[in-house]
Write an enzyme that holds these catalytic residues in place. Structure first.
Site: not given
Length: 461
Positions: A136-137, A160, A163, A212-213, A234-235, A268
């Site tokens: 979402w960022n 995807k 949410s 994401g995480s 890419e975490l 990130c």
């Protein structure tokens, strides 16, 4: 987590969506597979025409989609406008360069003869439907930097999205449809995270990319691995920002503020750990803290706001817990450190010093406007502190000494090293990390080739 738009500036739920059921997911997977069979045969001229049209529409929509992004995740409106403009730029860049980036390669003539061939080519062919699990960022940019190269390579996309940004996710599907893409070229799947595994296991999905995480990356990589599918991850990142004695301190401190609080500190590649040589530590710290104090925190829809709310209540709680853990263990709060007493999920720009290895914030990513200050006695200690992290996404170094430049390039464990400036992604340069920051690269020629079948074409003599 419900699929809903919740305004982080107020905590108000504005719109909710029902998750797609199994029948709708199956319909869309069938559509993606069928569309790929024809779209893969399209030429670069037609693909570029479609992508440029999408970029033109995005430019026309910039005001509206910027407001939507800000409403859904709290990004300051000026930064939302900039994000939309950056996306259009990247789309045009790939439309212009994809054909040359994916042109057939001819090995050296001597190697061709040695293999017994009359001719050898290396050709880049599309893989098929690619699933993108996006955060979402940067709700527009994260998707476009996957979608633009994937579509130009001849793949089709399944998104995807997070949410809490469903309106942005649906906008993206509509954008590509309005640009003239066949319906199955780019589809948004309104699904919860629990449905991702089943889609990854489906034979029709050929590859996946996730931003994401770290836990989400592990899960996607593990599931895709069961099917031997290519993934790009890419975490997280906890990027160092190193300041050496030869640096322009005023400029370094000014840029440091932006580098830490961009996107309300929820990036990130935001600089998070500020490692300053002892000779200039006090002078830099004074300038940096004053710059953080001067930032305006408030309504992200207002043009003069510097820092808006965090995207979720859970995110603010997580950040508070990191700060509280550090202060209980002896860290000093130089500014900020306490949530304001008004509605919304705000947290003030905060600077902590006296960080030790035992504190959680030393090892974990602070996803919000919280900076940690470290004092380094020399270059060697600066490198040790910088590398003392499970992450290795990017890094920033301020120095005018060329010998120091060479050392930092050699020794920093990161996917990028930015000198005398802050990390920023650009379509022409590869982007990605090492260690727990993930693997693979996005953007540039490296990014467009990640989801290609690199095919050797050999002709006998």
């Amino acid at each position: 987590m419900p699929i809903a738009t919740v305004n982080p500036a107020t905590g108000e739920t504005l719109k909710t969506y029902e998750a797609m059921g199994d029948e709708e997911i199956e319909r869309r997977l069938q559509l993606a597979e069928a569309t790929f069979r024809t779209y893969r045969a399209s030429n670069f001229v037609d693909r570029a025409r479609l992508l440029i049209q999408a970029a033109n529409l995005l430019d026309e929509d910039r005001q509206d989609i910027a407001r939507t992004m800000t409403t859904e995740m709290g990004k300051p409106i000026r930064q939302a406008h900039a994000e939309a403009a950056k996306c259009a730029k990247a789309m045009r860049w790939y439309a212009e360069h994809a054909e040359e980036l994916l042109a057939d390669e001819e090995p050296a003539e001597a190697d061709v003869r040695d293999s017994g061939a009359s001719r050898v080519r290396v050709r880049y062919r599309p893989l098929g439907p690619v699933l993108a699990v996006m955060p979402w960022n940067f709700p527009l940019w994260q998707v476009i930097r996957f979608a633009a190269p994937a579509l130009m390579a001849g793949n089709v996309g399944l998104l995807k999205h997070a949410s809490n940004v469903p309106q942005t996710a649906l906008y993206l599907e509509d954008l590509f449809h309005r640009a003239g893409y066949t319906e199955g070229c780019f589809q948004t799947l309104l699904i919860g995270s629990g449905a991702v595994g089943g889609i990854l296991l489906d034979e029709r999905v050929r590859a996946a990319t996730l931003t994401g995480s770290e836990p989400a990356g592990r899960e996607v990589a593990s599931t895709a691995g069961q099917m031997i599918k290519k993934t790009v991850l890419e975490l997280g990142g906890s990027d160092p920002y190193v300041v050496m004695p030869s640096a322009d301190l005023n400029r370094a401190a000014q840029i440091a503020v932006t580098a830490r609080v961009q996107n309300n500190g929820q990036s990130c590649i935001a600089a998070k750990r500020f490692i300053v040589h002892t000779d200039v530590y006090d002078a830099f710290a004074e300038r940096f803290v004053e710059g953080m104090k001067a930032l305006k925190v408030g309504d992200p829809q207002l043009a003069d706001t510097d820092v808006g709310p965090l995207a979720s209540e859970r995110g603010r709680t997580d950040l508070e817990e990191l700060v509280d853990d550090a202060t209980r263990s002896g860290a000093h709060v130089l500014c900020g450190g306490k949530r304001p007493d008004w509605p919304g999920w705000y947290y003030p720009p905060t600077v902590l010093s006296g960080i030790t290895r035992e504190m959680r914030i030393h090892r974990e990513e602070a996803f919000g406007p919280v900076a940690t200050l470290y004092r380094a006695g020399d270059l060697d200690e600066a490198v040790l502190i910088a590398n003392d992290s499970p992450f290795g996404l990017s890094s920033n170094v301020w120095t005018r000494d060329e010998a120091e430049v060479d050392r930092f390039v050699r020794d920093l464990e990161a996917g990028s090293v930015y000198f005398n400036g802050m990390t920023a992604s650009h379509p022409a340069f590869p982007f990605g990390g090492v260690k727990r920051s993930g693997y693979g690269r996005e953007l540039s020629g490296h990014g467009i080739r990640e989801f290609c079948n690199i095919t050797t074409v050999w002709h006998g003599a």
